[in-house]
Design a protein around this motif. Structure first.
Motif, short mmCIF file in Angstrom:
data_model
loop_
_atom_site.label_atom_id
_atom_site.label_comp_id
_atom_site.label_asym_id
_atom_site.label_seq_id
_atom_site.Cartn_x
_atom_site.Cartn_y
_atom_site.Cartn_z
N VAL A 1 72.60 39.72 28.17
CA VAL A 1 72.95 39.92 26.75
C VAL A 1 74.46 40.02 26.58
O VAL A 1 75.05 39.39 25.68
N ALA A 2 75.12 40.79 27.43
CA ALA A 2 76.56 40.98 27.32
C ALA A 2 77.30 39.66 27.48
O ALA A 2 78.27 39.38 26.75
N VAL A 3 76.87 38.83 28.42
CA VAL A 3 77.55 37.55 28.64
C VAL A 3 77.34 36.62 27.45
O VAL A 3 78.26 35.91 27.02
N LEU B 1 63.46 43.59 20.90
CA LEU B 1 62.60 43.13 19.81
C LEU B 1 62.20 44.28 18.90
O LEU B 1 62.08 44.10 17.67
N ASP B 2 62.00 45.45 19.48
CA ASP B 2 61.67 46.62 18.66
C ASP B 2 62.86 46.99 17.76
O ASP B 2 62.65 47.42 16.62
N VAL C 1 70.01 36.24 20.91
CA VAL C 1 69.56 37.35 21.76
C VAL C 1 68.11 37.70 21.45
O VAL C 1 67.32 37.96 22.37
N ILE C 2 67.75 37.70 20.18
CA ILE C 2 66.35 37.97 19.82
C ILE C 2 65.45 36.87 20.38
O ILE C 2 64.39 37.15 20.97
N ARG C 3 65.87 35.64 20.23
CA ARG C 3 65.05 34.52 20.70
C ARG C 3 64.93 34.54 22.23
O ARG C 3 63.83 34.36 22.78
N LEU C 4 66.03 34.76 22.94
CA LEU C 4 65.94 34.77 24.41
C LEU C 4 65.11 35.95 24.90
O LEU C 4 64.46 35.86 25.95
N LEU D 1 67.50 29.57 33.37
CA LEU D 1 68.45 30.33 32.55
C LEU D 1 68.97 29.50 31.38
O LEU D 1 69.02 29.98 30.24
N VAL D 2 69.36 28.25 31.63
CA VAL D 2 69.94 27.45 30.56
C VAL D 2 68.90 27.04 29.53
O VAL D 2 69.25 26.55 28.44
N ALA D 3 67.62 27.23 29.84
CA ALA D 3 66.56 26.96 28.86
C ALA D 3 66.43 28.10 27.85
O ALA D 3 65.73 27.95 26.84
N LEU D 4 67.11 29.22 28.10
CA LEU D 4 67.06 30.36 27.18
C LEU D 4 68.04 30.15 26.03
O LEU D 4 69.10 29.54 26.19
N ALA D 5 67.71 30.69 24.88
CA ALA D 5 68.55 30.55 23.69
C ALA D 5 69.94 31.15 23.94
O ALA D 5 70.06 32.27 24.44
N GLY D 6 70.97 30.38 23.62
CA GLY D 6 72.33 30.88 23.72
C GLY D 6 72.91 30.90 25.11
O GLY D 6 74.03 31.39 25.32
#
Length: 235
Positions: A48-50, A79-80, A103-106, A125-130
């Motif tokens: 998340v930080a990156v 998500l919560d 971040v929410i999507r990943l 990893l690169v398939a994750l959002a952002g």
């Protein structure tokens, strides 16, 4: 009369292997334990930080995530918290709206595809959002100890100044570095170059007079001494 052929641009000769080894030995001696300056507590919070650090400073990201990471440690907790809750924490970071959505999507992707765990391959990893290759390389290097090189603006600048690369793109610079970095520095090269660029080989005012690798550096405009401080006006 035919025009004379244009002269071909001269390619800069590669640094000798001995010089490359001396450069990284000197950087490693000056900074024996290089590591990321992003604050995190587990692989997820680093990811998340990156993602948040794109076009932002580590200091700014750490300031924004200090309270966020007290509340959020897992994808489900993110998500919560929800999109609006996340935005309330990171409003001081550039592009916070799009970054929050990513971040929410990943976080959803990590739960749905990886059991809530951060995957350890670049492809996943690169398939994750952002998440691009640079972000993936940071995570693989910092969390999983892989010898990856994320080329940010600092690494790009330092590599050109030293003479390690004349590549025009981050990918080209990465290829040049991976082909030259001594194996003993493969894991730490990423952070050695970033931190050198952040604190010594700065974009506008490089502090060459105290640089541990000035002897081998090809930067033409070296600063041989610190800028003179303005004196007090005389009466």
């Amino acid at each position: 009369m035919p025009k004379p052929p244009r002269p071909r641009p001269q390619t800069r000769r590669k640094l000798p292997k001995a010089d490359v080894e001396a450069i990284f030995d000197a950087l490693g001696t000056a900074n024996p334990s290089p590591k990321t300056e992003l604050n995190y507590s587990n692989p997820y919070t680093l990811l998340v930080a990156v993602v948040l650090s794109a076009q932002a400073t580590d200091v700014g990201v750490n300031r924004a995530t200090a309270k966020l990471f007290e509340q959020v440690q897992t994808p489900q907790q993110m998500l919560d918290l929800g999109l609006d809750g996340l935005k309330s924490h990171i409003r001081t970071i550039g592009l916070f709206n799009s970054k929050a959505a990513n971040v929410i999507r990943l976080s959803e992707q990590l739960i749905g595809l990886h059991g809530g765990q951060v995957p350890r391959t670049e492809k996943e990893l690169v398939a994750l959002a952002g998440v691009g290759r640079k972000t993936a390389n940071v995570v693989l290097n910092e969390i999983f100890g892989e010898a990856t090189l994320a080329v940010d603006t600092h690494v790009f600048r330092v590599s050109h100044r030293i003479g390690l690369s004349s590549g025009k793109t981050p990918d080209a610079v990465e290829r040049d570095l991976l082909a030259q970095v001594p194996q003993r520095w493969a894991k730490d090269a990423h952070h050695l170059l970033i931190l050198h660029g952040r604190y010594l080989c700065k974009a506008r005012a490089p502090e060459c007079w105290r640089c541990p690798i000035a002897l081998w550096c090809r930067f033409a405009d070296k600063a041989s001494e610190p800028p003179a401080k303005a004196g007090r006006p005389t009466a």
